[in-house]
Design a protein around this motif. Sequence first.
Motif, PDB file in Angstrom:
ATOM      1  N   LYS B  27      -1.389  14.933 104.588  1.00 33.45           N
ATOM      2  CA  LYS B  27      -0.193  15.656 105.017  1.00 33.45           C
ATOM      3  C   LYS B  27       0.526  16.412 103.898  1.00 33.45           C
ATOM      4  O   LYS B  27       1.211  17.398 104.151  1.00 33.45           O
ATOM      5  N   TRP B  28       0.371  15.952 102.667  1.00 34.73           N
ATOM      6  CA  TRP B  28       1.229  16.503 101.613  1.00 34.73           C
ATOM      7  C   TRP B  28       0.510  17.113 100.415  1.00 34.73           C
ATOM      8  O   TRP B  28       1.096  17.930  99.693  1.00 34.73           O
ATOM      9  N   SER B  53      11.743  17.027 103.355  1.00 32.84           N
ATOM     10  CA  SER B  53      11.413  15.951 104.288  1.00 32.84           C
ATOM     11  C   SER B  53      10.258  15.065 103.857  1.00 32.84           C
ATOM     12  O   SER B  53       9.846  14.180 104.594  1.00 32.84           O
ATOM     13  N   ILE B  54       9.745  15.261 102.648  1.00 34.08           N
ATOM     14  CA  ILE B  54       8.791  14.262 102.165  1.00 34.08           C
ATOM     15  C   ILE B  54       9.604  13.077 101.670  1.00 34.08           C
ATOM     16  O   ILE B  54      10.700  13.229 101.126  1.00 34.08           O
ATOM     17  N   SER B  55       9.105  11.889 101.895  1.00 41.04           N
ATOM     18  CA  SER B  55       9.804  10.697 101.425  1.00 41.04           C
ATOM     19  C   SER B  55       9.370  10.392  99.998  1.00 41.04           C
ATOM     20  O   SER B  55       8.321  10.834  99.547  1.00 41.04           O
ATOM     21  N   GLN B  56      10.191   9.653  99.302  1.00 43.24           N
ATOM     22  CA  GLN B  56       9.841   9.267  97.935  1.00 43.24           C
ATOM     23  C   GLN B  56       8.515   8.530  97.917  1.00 43.24           C
ATOM     24  O   GLN B  56       7.684   8.743  97.046  1.00 43.24           O
ATOM     25  N   SER B  60       5.196   9.816  95.968  1.00 45.19           N
ATOM     26  CA  SER B  60       4.601   8.943  94.965  1.00 45.19           C
ATOM     27  C   SER B  60       3.116   8.718  95.237  1.00 45.19           C
ATOM     28  O   SER B  60       2.267   8.852  94.349  1.00 45.19           O
ATOM     29  N   VAL B  61       2.818   8.393  96.480  1.00 45.19           N
ATOM     30  CA  VAL B  61       1.429   8.140  96.872  1.00 45.19           C
ATOM     31  C   VAL B  61       0.573   9.391  96.671  1.00 45.19           C
ATOM     32  O   VAL B  61      -0.542   9.330  96.143  1.00 45.19           O
ATOM     33  N   GLU B  67      -3.433  12.637  90.878  1.00 43.97           N
ATOM     34  CA  GLU B  67      -3.660  12.306  89.477  1.00 43.97           C
ATOM     35  C   GLU B  67      -4.992  11.577  89.316  1.00 43.97           C
ATOM     36  O   GLU B  67      -5.771  11.884  88.408  1.00 43.97           O
ATOM     37  N   ALA B  68      -5.243  10.659  90.221  1.00 40.78           N
ATOM     38  CA  ALA B  68      -6.501   9.899  90.159  1.00 40.78           C
ATOM     39  C   ALA B  68      -7.708  10.815  90.284  1.00 40.78           C
ATOM     40  O   ALA B  68      -8.739  10.601  89.645  1.00 40.78           O
TER      41      ALA B  68
END
Lengths: 122, 122
Positions: B27-28, B53-56, B60-61, B67-68
């Motif tokens: 989604k993000w 409207s993205i949540s913290q 983060s996820v 990054e991974a």
Amino acid sequence: MKKEIENKYTEPSDCPVRNVLDRIGDKWSMLVLLLLEEKGLLRFNEIDKHIVSISQKMLSVTLKGLEADGLVKRTIYPQVPPKVEYELTELGQSLIPHLNTLVGWAKANMQKIETSRLQYQN
Amino acid sequence: MKKEIENKYTEPSDCPVRNVLDRIGDKWSMLVLLLLEEKGLLRFNEIDKHIVSISQKMLSVTLKGLEADGLVKRTIYPQVPPKVEYELTELGQSLIPHLNTLVGWAKANMQKIETSRLQYQN
DNA sequence: CTGGATCCCTAGTGATACTG
DNA sequence: CAGTATCACTAGGGATCCAG
């Protein structure tokens, strides 16, 4: 609780990113589109055989969505047993090149990604 | 029950389609990548403000996943209060053009799709 | 053959509260 | 500031059975 700022990265229904993800972001649509591009004209069962491990339900759902979006054309032959053929529409065809560049990128870089992921210690 | 036929449209872990969908199909991720491309270097909170409207949690996820995969570089500044900056890696940069062609396609055709969907009577 | 209908389970997502 | 932890909800997806 809605945040107030709105810009092009928001996700109203007219966000191009959401729009394209809605079409190819699911589990099967992209595979079906690329298969139809390669094979040209396929029956339900033929797609089912080519895309391993898709369930009949998801194939049905996926094709329905692609048809509703105007990416795939569905042709029913009124006979018994029924025969239904699927093919890309012009709109569907126009999406293919972009998908292929993505696939090309993936092929070229999946090894790097895999390596990166293995090294990433959480 | 596994089907027996295997070809390139199957979804083993080395399937390019699965590979690319795993990165941008959520989604993000695509929104974050394009935002980082546009802005260049952003802190956690800045991304949060830009992507409405993205949540913290999901931010983060998402960042963790990118990054991974080696698409985003994370830089921590050991200070109080903490400061963390995110930017695209070279690999991440290399994906951007393909995402942009997709977005371009979406912008050019979302109206057609919308029309098609409205006419589609289930 | 081409699906539809149903049930069920899990992965993804969001809200909220908390922490170094 | 930049996250984590927890809970709870939902949509996506698979298995199975049914039908024109």
